[in-house]
Design a protein around this motif. Structure first.
Motif, PDB file in Angstrom:
ATOM      1  N   GLY A 175       9.664  12.529  12.213  1.00 58.82           N
ATOM      2  CA  GLY A 175       9.368  12.880  10.825  1.00 58.82           C
ATOM      3  C   GLY A 175      10.453  12.417   9.875  1.00 58.82           C
ATOM      4  N   PHE A 176      11.703  12.503  10.309  1.00 59.59           N
ATOM      5  CA  PHE A 176      12.811  12.063   9.466  1.00 59.59           C
ATOM      6  C   PHE A 176      12.740  10.563   9.202  1.00 59.59           C
ATOM      7  N   THR A 177      12.282   9.797  10.207  1.00 57.02           N
ATOM      8  CA  THR A 177      12.196   8.338  10.025  1.00 57.02           C
ATOM      9  C   THR A 177      11.135   7.957   9.004  1.00 57.02           C
ATOM     10  N   PHE A 178      10.184   8.843   8.733  1.00 55.76           N
ATOM     11  CA  PHE A 178       9.077   8.505   7.831  1.00 55.76           C
ATOM     12  C   PHE A 178       9.539   8.283   6.396  1.00 55.76           C
ATOM     13  N   GLY A 179      10.760   8.666   6.089  1.00 54.40           N
ATOM     14  CA  GLY A 179      11.293   8.391   4.761  1.00 54.40           C
ATOM     15  C   GLY A 179      11.530   6.904   4.532  1.00 54.40           C
ATOM     16  N   MET A 180      11.586   6.106   5.624  1.00 55.84           N
ATOM     17  CA  MET A 180      11.864   4.678   5.498  1.00 55.84           C
ATOM     18  C   MET A 180      10.659   3.884   5.006  1.00 55.84           C
ATOM     19  N   SER A 181       9.489   4.141   5.580  1.00 55.93           N
ATOM     20  CA  SER A 181       8.343   3.253   5.336  1.00 55.93           C
ATOM     21  C   SER A 181       7.872   3.214   3.885  1.00 55.93           C
ATOM     22  N   PRO A 182       7.797   4.348   3.136  1.00 53.19           N
ATOM     23  CA  PRO A 182       7.379   4.209   1.732  1.00 53.19           C
ATOM     24  C   PRO A 182       8.381   3.429   0.887  1.00 53.19           C
ATOM     25  N   LEU A 183       9.684   3.595   1.177  1.00 50.72           N
ATOM     26  CA  LEU A 183      10.707   2.853   0.421  1.00 50.72           C
ATOM     27  C   LEU A 183      10.647   1.367   0.748  1.00 50.72           C
ATOM     28  N   ILE A 184      10.419   1.040   2.028  1.00 51.86           N
ATOM     29  CA  ILE A 184      10.284  -0.367   2.419  1.00 51.86           C
ATOM     30  C   ILE A 184       9.019  -0.964   1.809  1.00 51.86           C
ATOM     31  N   ALA A 185       7.921  -0.197   1.814  1.00 50.97           N
ATOM     32  CA  ALA A 185       6.655  -0.683   1.250  1.00 50.97           C
ATOM     33  C   ALA A 185       6.797  -0.958  -0.253  1.00 50.97           C
ATOM     34  N   GLN A 186       7.476  -0.055  -0.972  1.00 52.95           N
ATOM     35  CA  GLN A 186       7.678  -0.248  -2.416  1.00 52.95           C
ATOM     36  C   GLN A 186       8.540  -1.484  -2.683  1.00 52.95           C
ATOM     37  N   ALA A 187       9.641  -1.630  -1.922  1.00 53.71           N
ATOM     38  CA  ALA A 187      10.535  -2.783  -2.112  1.00 53.71           C
ATOM     39  C   ALA A 187       9.834  -4.086  -1.744  1.00 53.71           C
ATOM     40  N   ASP A 188       9.017  -4.053  -0.687  1.00 51.80           N
ATOM     41  CA  ASP A 188       8.283  -5.251  -0.267  1.00 51.80           C
ATOM     42  C   ASP A 188       7.270  -5.669  -1.330  1.00 51.80           C
ATOM     43  N   LEU A 243      13.479   6.030  22.069  1.00 50.10           N
ATOM     44  CA  LEU A 243      12.291   6.200  21.242  1.00 50.10           C
ATOM     45  C   LEU A 243      12.626   6.108  19.756  1.00 50.10           C
ATOM     46  N   ILE A 244      13.773   6.684  19.345  1.00 52.77           N
ATOM     47  CA  ILE A 244      14.106   6.675  17.915  1.00 52.77           C
ATOM     48  C   ILE A 244      14.570   5.282  17.482  1.00 52.77           C
ATOM     49  N   ILE A 245      15.187   4.510  18.372  1.00 53.15           N
ATOM     50  CA  ILE A 245      15.527   3.120  18.045  1.00 53.15           C
ATOM     51  C   ILE A 245      14.237   2.321  17.839  1.00 53.15           C
ATOM     52  N   PHE A 246      13.286   2.532  18.737  1.00 52.56           N
ATOM     53  CA  PHE A 246      11.978   1.893  18.582  1.00 52.56           C
ATOM     54  C   PHE A 246      11.323   2.306  17.265  1.00 52.56           C
ATOM     55  N   GLN A 247      11.399   3.591  16.943  1.00 50.45           N
ATOM     56  CA  GLN A 247      10.754   4.100  15.729  1.00 50.45           C
ATOM     57  C   GLN A 247      11.374   3.497  14.469  1.00 50.45           C
ATOM     58  N   SER A 248      12.683   3.281  14.470  1.00 45.27           N
ATOM     59  CA  SER A 248      13.347   2.670  13.318  1.00 45.27           C
ATOM     60  C   SER A 248      12.848   1.240  13.113  1.00 45.27           C
ATOM     61  N   LEU A 249      12.748   0.495  14.218  1.00 42.71           N
ATOM     62  CA  LEU A 249      12.195  -0.857  14.141  1.00 42.71           C
ATOM     63  C   LEU A 249      10.739  -0.817  13.684  1.00 42.71           C
ATOM     64  N   ARG A 250      10.039   0.191  14.146  1.00 42.24           N
ATOM     65  CA  ARG A 250       8.628   0.343  13.786  1.00 42.24           C
ATOM     66  C   ARG A 250       8.453   0.595  12.287  1.00 42.24           C
ATOM     67  N   GLN A 251       9.327   1.422  11.717  1.00 44.37           N
ATOM     68  CA  GLN A 251       9.228   1.714  10.281  1.00 44.37           C
ATOM     69  C   GLN A 251       9.435   0.448   9.453  1.00 44.37           C
ATOM     70  N   LEU A 252      10.342  -0.434   9.902  1.00 48.12           N
ATOM     71  CA  LEU A 252      10.525  -1.711   9.219  1.00 48.12           C
ATOM     72  C   LEU A 252       9.260  -2.549   9.320  1.00 48.12           C
TER      73      LEU A 252
END
Length: 459
Positions: free
Chosen positions: A74-87, A151-160
């Motif tokens: 759940g904490f990693t989910f903060g990455m994807s909206p910020l990446i989506a907006q910047a992209d 799993l969390i390393i994978f999840q970080s790559l996944r959020q990108l």
């Protein structure tokens, strides 16, 4: 953009994520089915009691581990909206900074919570659970806790990858890893192909090994995509940017709390069901495992909604934002209606994949009927959370989920299960009503915010 165009875009983004989510839950299903098969299905030893006890152990171990896992995810989910907006704006430097800072935060939080888990795990011995179940659950929990870091390393790559709208690479990596998990389970649970017979611990080692493979599978897939390889080559953390850290924590912490409230509620529900006996606990685990499958697939739609809503928020196109959100809700309603129907039709057949114990199968069939009634609520609330995350609205949803599960679902479930002696059936009534409360109020929150954005944009 028409509704049909929104649905098409949602599906294009969602299907690989839904496939990868189905793959993630397949790890848990494989563990449960193959552990439940001890003493019967694929085992040389014939003793159905062995599978029932082992399934209860996995249920207890996962009830604690999932709290750790989902809080970190759940904490990693903060990455994807910020990446989506910047992209959407073409801001490549911002994408790289969000990814690098987010990955460091994710790993740091995970290591801290893993240490907490090692200290907390022994409390299972004092929670009134069947002793033979607890003694198998503890080593299982210890091993799968180690799997949290890969799993969390994978999840970080996944959020990108998902934030860049590259969802197919994640699906490929997840499928490879989960196929390997089944192979490892076959070898280590039953002692096949010259490997030691580890039973419940074998399932945990299979999960650990498959999650390590998952990292390398995703890195390989991302490296052969031009867009994601560009960002991987740009990763150079020379200095910390505290405004990005603050933004990630602001979005990630409430998202982690949302997931924590829901999963800890279901985890505590396992302990409450365990008070009613190991047959009730095993049946609860079967129903929970099947309901979790549909939930995890729906999170794929939630991820697609986060990406699309995040993109439109970055472009300040609030009318399309609203259309993207509602189209995702329509899709999840249709999908979960079919899932609920399947639960009713196959309520006696599905539990047979897990155990041969007739008493457990009968209890699980009753729970499947209750789970079927609340499939729509479960799907709507998870997609609405994804939509609101894309809108950077996380605090109010966190409060809604807290009240739904800890103010309504658990107290009512405990009362019906223990005080009214309804067994796991009473717990599922409480959980279902909590899900319905969350779905209604999260849906209203999206309606309220999307209307406010459009009105402000027209001023």
């Amino acid at each position: 953009m028409t509704l049909q165009e929104h649905l098409k875009k949602n599906f294009h983004l969602a299907w690989p994520v839904m496939l990868s989510q189905a793959g993630q839950i397949l790890v848990n299903i494989a563990d449960n089915v193959m552990v439940g098969g001890l003493g019967s299905t694929w085992d040389e030893v014939q003793n159905p009691e062995l599978g029932t006890t082992a399934l209860g152990a996995v249920a207890l171990g996962n009830s604690l581990f999932f709290i750790l896992m989902v809080t970190c995810l759940g904490f990693t989910f903060g990455m994807s909206p910020l990446i989506a907006q910047a992209d959407a704006r073409g801001n490549t430097q911002r994408v790289v900074r969000v990814f690098t800072h987010g990955s460091l935060l994710n790993i740091g939080l995970t290591i801290f919570l893993m240490l907490v888990m090692f200290f907390v795990a022994p409390i299972m011995r004092s929670m009134g659970q069947p002793p033979e179940v607890v003694e198998q659950a503890l080593p299982y929990l210890r091993i799968v806790t180690y799997s949290m870091l890969p799993l969390i390393i994978f999840q970080s790559l996944r959020q990108l990858s998902e934030g860049l709208s590259l969802t197919k690479t994640v699906a490929i990596a997840t499928i490879i890893a989960n196929l390997m998990n089944i192979v490892f389970n076959y070898m280590l649970i039953y002692g096949n192909w010259g490997m030691p017979r580890l039973e419940v611990e074998g399932a945990a080692y299979g999960t650990l090994l498959s999650r390590i493979i998952m990292i390398f599978s995703l890195l390989f897939a991302m490296w052969y995509n031009t867009k994601s390889r560009f960002y991987l080559l740009q990763v150079k953390l020379k200095k910390l940017h505290y405004f990005i850290i603050k933004k990630l924590i602001k979005l990630g912490a409430p998202s982690a709390l949302q997931m924590f409230f829901e999963v800890s509620a279901f985890g505590l529900a396992s302990f409450i069901c365990g008070l009613a006996g190991k047959e009730q606990l095993a049946a609860h685990q079967i129903a929970l495992n099947l309901a979790s499958t549909t939930f995890m697939i729906c999170t794929g739609l939630g991820v697609a909604a986060t990406i699309r809503v995040g993109n439109q928020k970055g472009l300040k196109n609030y009318t399309e934002l609203k259309g993207a959100g509602w189209s995702a809700i329509y899709m999840v309603v249709a999908f979960m209606f079919l899932c609920g129907l399947s639960f009713v039709i196959f309520r006696y057949e599905l539990p047979k994949f897990y155990v041969d114990d007739n008493q457990v199968i009968q209890i699980a069939a009753g729970l499947m009927s209750v789970a079927a009634l609340f499939q729509l609520s479960d799907g709507i609330q998870v997609v609405c959370m994804g939509i609101l995350r894309g809108m950077e609205d996380v605090n109010v949803p966190a409060f809604i989920t807290f009240f739904a599960y800890f103010g309504l679902a658990l107290p009512l479930g405990y009362y019906l299960t223990v005080k009214q002696e309804m067994g796991a059936f009473g717990m599922w009534i409480g959980l279902g009503l909590g899900l319905t409360f969350a779905a209604i109020f999260l849906l209203f929150r999206f309606y309220q915010l999307s209307r406010r954005f459009i009105l402000q944009n027209h001023k």
